[in-house]
Design a protein around this motif. Sequence first.
Motif, PDB file in Angstrom:
ATOM      1  N   ASN A 236      75.378  34.004  54.690  1.00 54.51           N
ATOM      2  CA  ASN A 236      74.184  34.350  55.298  1.00 54.51           C
ATOM      3  C   ASN A 236      73.462  35.445  54.759  1.00 54.51           C
ATOM      4  N   ALA A 237      73.887  36.462  54.074  1.00 58.89           N
ATOM      5  CA  ALA A 237      73.099  37.658  53.514  1.00 58.89           C
ATOM      6  C   ALA A 237      72.945  37.368  52.061  1.00 58.89           C
TER       7      ALA A 237
ATOM      8  N   ILE B  76      71.168  41.351  55.360  1.00 54.57           N
ATOM      9  CA  ILE B  76      72.446  42.171  54.982  1.00 54.57           C
ATOM     10  C   ILE B  76      73.543  42.167  55.789  1.00 54.57           C
ATOM     11  N   GLY B  77      74.552  42.060  55.041  1.00 53.71           N
ATOM     12  CA  GLY B  77      76.080  41.535  55.514  1.00 53.71           C
ATOM     13  C   GLY B  77      76.893  42.752  55.128  1.00 53.71           C
ATOM     14  N   PHE B  78      77.879  42.833  56.277  1.00 54.17           N
ATOM     15  CA  PHE B  78      78.851  43.945  55.933  1.00 54.17           C
ATOM     16  C   PHE B  78      80.127  43.273  56.175  1.00 54.17           C
ATOM     17  N   ILE B  79      81.104  43.193  55.259  1.00 59.82           N
ATOM     18  CA  ILE B  79      82.463  42.984  55.492  1.00 59.82           C
ATOM     19  C   ILE B  79      83.333  44.129  55.718  1.00 59.82           C
ATOM     20  N   GLY B  80      83.776  44.277  56.995  1.00 61.24           N
ATOM     21  CA  GLY B  80      84.386  45.353  57.772  1.00 61.24           C
ATOM     22  C   GLY B  80      83.467  45.913  58.425  1.00 61.24           C
ATOM     23  N   ALA B  81      83.469  46.349  59.632  1.00 59.28           N
ATOM     24  CA  ALA B  81      82.523  46.960  60.538  1.00 59.28           C
ATOM     25  C   ALA B  81      83.185  48.198  61.376  1.00 59.28           C
ATOM     26  N   GLY B  82      83.762  48.856  60.571  1.00 52.94           N
ATOM     27  CA  GLY B  82      84.235  50.418  61.129  1.00 52.94           C
ATOM     28  C   GLY B  82      83.325  51.343  61.007  1.00 52.94           C
TER      29      GLY B  82
ATOM     30  N   ASP C 129      81.737  32.813  47.288  1.00 56.85           N
ATOM     31  CA  ASP C 129      80.752  32.540  48.231  1.00 56.85           C
ATOM     32  C   ASP C 129      79.627  33.462  47.496  1.00 56.85           C
ATOM     33  N   LEU C 130      80.049  34.541  46.662  1.00 54.78           N
ATOM     34  CA  LEU C 130      79.193  35.514  46.234  1.00 54.78           C
ATOM     35  C   LEU C 130      78.722  35.070  44.653  1.00 54.78           C
ATOM     36  N   THR C 131      77.242  34.965  44.675  1.00 53.04           N
ATOM     37  CA  THR C 131      76.812  34.581  43.308  1.00 53.04           C
ATOM     38  C   THR C 131      76.149  35.696  42.660  1.00 53.04           C
ATOM     39  N   ALA C 132      75.411  35.284  41.591  1.00 51.17           N
ATOM     40  CA  ALA C 132      74.427  36.183  41.049  1.00 51.17           C
ATOM     41  C   ALA C 132      73.360  36.643  41.868  1.00 51.17           C
ATOM     42  N   LYS C 133      72.949  35.760  43.135  1.00 49.41           N
ATOM     43  CA  LYS C 133      71.906  36.147  43.994  1.00 49.41           C
ATOM     44  C   LYS C 133      72.122  36.990  44.800  1.00 49.41           C
TER      45      LYS C 133
END
Length: 101
Positions: A61-62, A3-9, A84-88
């Motif tokens: 990566n996520a 799992i990935g986070f774009i933004g780490a506030g 970079d974001l796909t249906a997967k």
Amino acid sequence: MKIGFIGAGRMADAIIAAILDSKLATGHEVFASDVSEERRKLLKANYGINMYTRNRAIGENAEVVVLAVKPQQLDEVLADVSQDLTAKHLVISIVAGKNLA
């Protein structure tokens, strides 16, 4: 689960803590990017997660991507990571007042 986070506030921080506490993922399976070096260092030190300056590293990566940026940053972030974001990928937004359409 990766799992990935774009933004780490603070909101991302709270979710990451819950994910790790509940053992849904280990620190090695959690990825986050943030513009703030201070936030990157803090989350790396607190949780041992993978931290990046590049948002695109999250999609690379996520499997699950959480958008956790300020509303005024969303258009720029989406333009940056859209290839970079796909249906997967499962994409979840916690951006206040914005939808992904």
